[in-house]
Write an enzyme that holds these catalytic residues in place. Structure first.
Site, PDB file in Angstrom:
ATOM      1  N   ILE B  80      24.675  21.630 -67.430  1.00  0.00           N
ATOM      2  CA  ILE B  80      25.147  21.161 -68.910  1.00  0.00           C
ATOM      3  C   ILE B  80      23.959  20.676 -69.487  1.00  0.00           C
ATOM      4  CG2 ILE B  80      26.075  18.995 -68.238  1.00  0.00           C
ATOM      5  CD1 ILE B  80      27.098  21.471 -70.945  1.00  0.00           C
ATOM      6  N   ASP B 157      33.610  18.296 -68.020  1.00  0.00           N
ATOM      7  CA  ASP B 157      34.269  17.414 -67.107  1.00  0.00           C
ATOM      8  C   ASP B 157      33.505  17.354 -65.897  1.00  0.00           C
ATOM      9  OD1 ASP B 157      35.004  20.342 -66.606  1.00  0.00           O
ATOM     10  OD2 ASP B 157      35.766  19.342 -64.635  1.00  0.00           O
ATOM     11  N   GLY B 299      32.670  24.059 -64.894  1.00  0.00           N
ATOM     12  CA  GLY B 299      33.130  22.945 -65.731  1.00  0.00           C
ATOM     13  C   GLY B 299      31.833  22.356 -66.135  1.00  0.00           C
ATOM     14  N   GLU B 300      31.919  21.016 -66.486  1.00  0.00           N
ATOM     15  CA  GLU B 300      30.825  20.166 -67.111  1.00  0.00           C
ATOM     16  C   GLU B 300      30.754  20.633 -68.603  1.00  0.00           C
ATOM     17  OE1 GLU B 300      27.024  20.841 -65.389  1.00  0.00           O
ATOM     18  OE2 GLU B 300      27.726  20.499 -63.370  1.00  0.00           O
ATOM     19  N   GLY B 301      31.461  21.479 -69.149  1.00  0.00           N
ATOM     20  CA  GLY B 301      31.107  22.002 -70.498  1.00  0.00           C
ATOM     21  C   GLY B 301      30.306  23.110 -70.523  1.00  0.00           C
TER      22      GLY B 301
END
Lengths: 345, 345
Positions: B80, B157, B299-301
């Site tokens: 991210i 997240d 995830g993580e954006g």
């Protein structure tokens, strides 16, 4: 590619979790020959030319728009200018065969080979020599950019009538029916679409292009900018520079380029899936999966400029992410059922 | 939106030829209330927390990875970080419920509500108050960013076990069978996947979440970071800031947010289509078409950060392109068959 794959698997993420970006980064390593390739110097090469077949009423826009849009691109107001700025790429514009005389402009590469093609519905659009000359010019433009440090190139086109030529090329090379590979271009109505299909059918009937002779096809039913993009693609591939192929017109050039030199295919990155039906058929034929699907049908290299962001992202991830060892992050636990004692069992 | 649509149709391109980017720009105008919106100040908000359900052996990675990855993100080495840098966005990291005590770090927003959730396979993961508190914290983080000029926000997240909680929420709200909405997460094997489905089935059986009570569902089978993202989404929408929803975890938060407040849906932009099967079901439910399809499952954006490039592109095109009048480009000719005298006829 092997080095990139090994590094990919040491980065702080579950293996494979970056999906197509991982594969893309590994391909970029293979194309460039660098384990951690980066692309600071980018160009979108927009080749412009006119098409005699517009006499047949195949386009929603008048031929004058080709020259007007070259002016708009030089002034920085076209979609490709906006998107290239956003992607940190320069726009390189060349006249390979616009029907109008364009004003002197230092920013324009003047390489006019003819004032538009001849009407392919009445005879060959180009001579074999004209097509070869256009390929040579496209290759030379890439050479010039390589001298400026180019490490990522995108193809772009501007030419009223060029979806008609592209559909004719695809129909000739892949032996598909014209109606199957012909879309609405810039937006002709139903009657215009029928004129377009009829013009392609006549062009194929009169010129009888041989599918085993891609240069002949390119001359008989092609165009200056399409042939020029064949040169851009072949020279880019030869220089180990990833070539981002934009939409239908660029895809047609890629089809011809890979017919001439099948090895070029591995240096191509398909930017997006265009609305033009023939484009999807080209991508299937080339076994290239496009990065974006945004229902574009503009050309100019617009889809390719946007794909640059994903290429930069894939390369940056491979280059900049920390490894598990560097970050002190635990690797995947190779667990078995026995290791887990469920508190409920 | 009407003003943006009118401008869109005056820009130097065939009407509609920029496809989904045109619709996107018009939506962005509607969300922000500006005819030519731009997004110089961007943030990816990454909320981290742990999940008691990992006791059931549902994840391929040990729980310690949540805290380790928070450290990796703070140090700038995670995916991210790389993607946010590329998109010109800041990464805002908050601990809402990581099981480990994290070291003092000025860059980390310390908002720990609990040391991981309780194991939802044995009882409620959170109390209703804990879930509400997490929503409030998420909203406050957006408020803080708005004070820093935020005009585009993405959700992210980090939490080992959070695909298990997300699948449970989706199963509870949409009344789907757990096996239908459960994927491999970070990559559990077949036995792990069966443990995961079984844990969700037990969680639903024991907690009996009521689909008409989204807050209750969020507490019983949710998590701190998921509840926090509900707050991020609702506050972003309330402030007329476009909210880019990342993948499965963020999508689950979007599902809960729109159950609480259906009007929030129009402020959401779906970044990408994740490999997680439950994510596609969420997107269909919300009638959101993702911008990207790159087979991500990180995830993580990460997908949301990449979507920022397309949002910037759509907004820049609307704002910066020349109009037909400005560029002196001819507009579409409304041709009829009669106007064209084919030279062959």
């Amino acid at each position: 590619m092997e080095g990139a794959r090994q590094r990919q698997d040491q980065l702080t993420k579950p293996r494979g979790s970056l999906g197509r970006l991982e594969e893309l980064a590994i391909r970029l390593a293979g194309i460039t020959g660098h384990v951690r390739p980066r692309f600071p110097s980018k160009a979108v090469i927009v080749l412009a030319a006119d098409h005699g077949v517009v006499e047949e009423g195949v386009s929603a826009y008048p031929q004058a728009v080709t020259a007007q849009m070259v002016g708009n691109i030089l002034a920085g107001g076209a979609a490709i200018n906006v998107l290239a700025r956003g992607a940190g790429a320069r726009v390189v514009v060349a006249d390979l065969g616009v029907a109008a005389l364009l004003p002197d402009d230092a920013r324009l590469i003047q390489k006019k080979i003819g004032h538009g093609t001849r009407n392919m519905a009445r005879g060959p659009a180009l001579s074999a020599n004209e097509a070869l000359e256009a390929i040579r010019v496209g290759a030379e433009i890439v050479e010039g950019e390589v001298d400026r440090g180019l490490d990522l190139v995108a193809t772009g086109d501007m030419g009223i009538g060029n979806t008609t030529a592209s559909s004719a090329i695809v129909a000739a090379i892949a032996s598909w029916a014209p109606a199957e590979v012909t879309g609405r271009g810039t937006g002709v109505d139903e009657a215009g679409w029928r004129r377009k299909v009829a013009a392609i059918e006549r062009a194929l009937e009169i010129n009888r292009p041989d599918p085993r002779d891609p240069l002949g096809v390119l001359a008989k039913v092609g165009g200056y900018e399409i042939a020029g993009l064949v040169g851009v693609i072949l020279e880019g591939a030869a220089r180990r520079i990833p070539v981002i192929v934009d939409g239908f017109i660029s895809g047609t050039a890629a089809l011809v380029a890979t017919e001439l030199c099948p090895a070029a295919r591995d240096y191509l990155i398909a930017a997006h899936s265009s609305v033009e039906v023939g484009h999807r058929m080209i991508l299937e034929q080339l076994e290239l999966v496009p990065l974006l699907n945004l229902d574009l049908r503009l050309g100019e290299g617009t889809g390719a400029a946007m794909a640059m962001h994903l290429i930069d992202a894939a390369a940056a991830l491979l280059d900049e992410m920390a490894t598990f060892a560097e970050a002190g992050v635990s690797q995947r636990a190779e667990t078995t059922v026995a290791e887990f004692k469920s508190p409920l069992s």
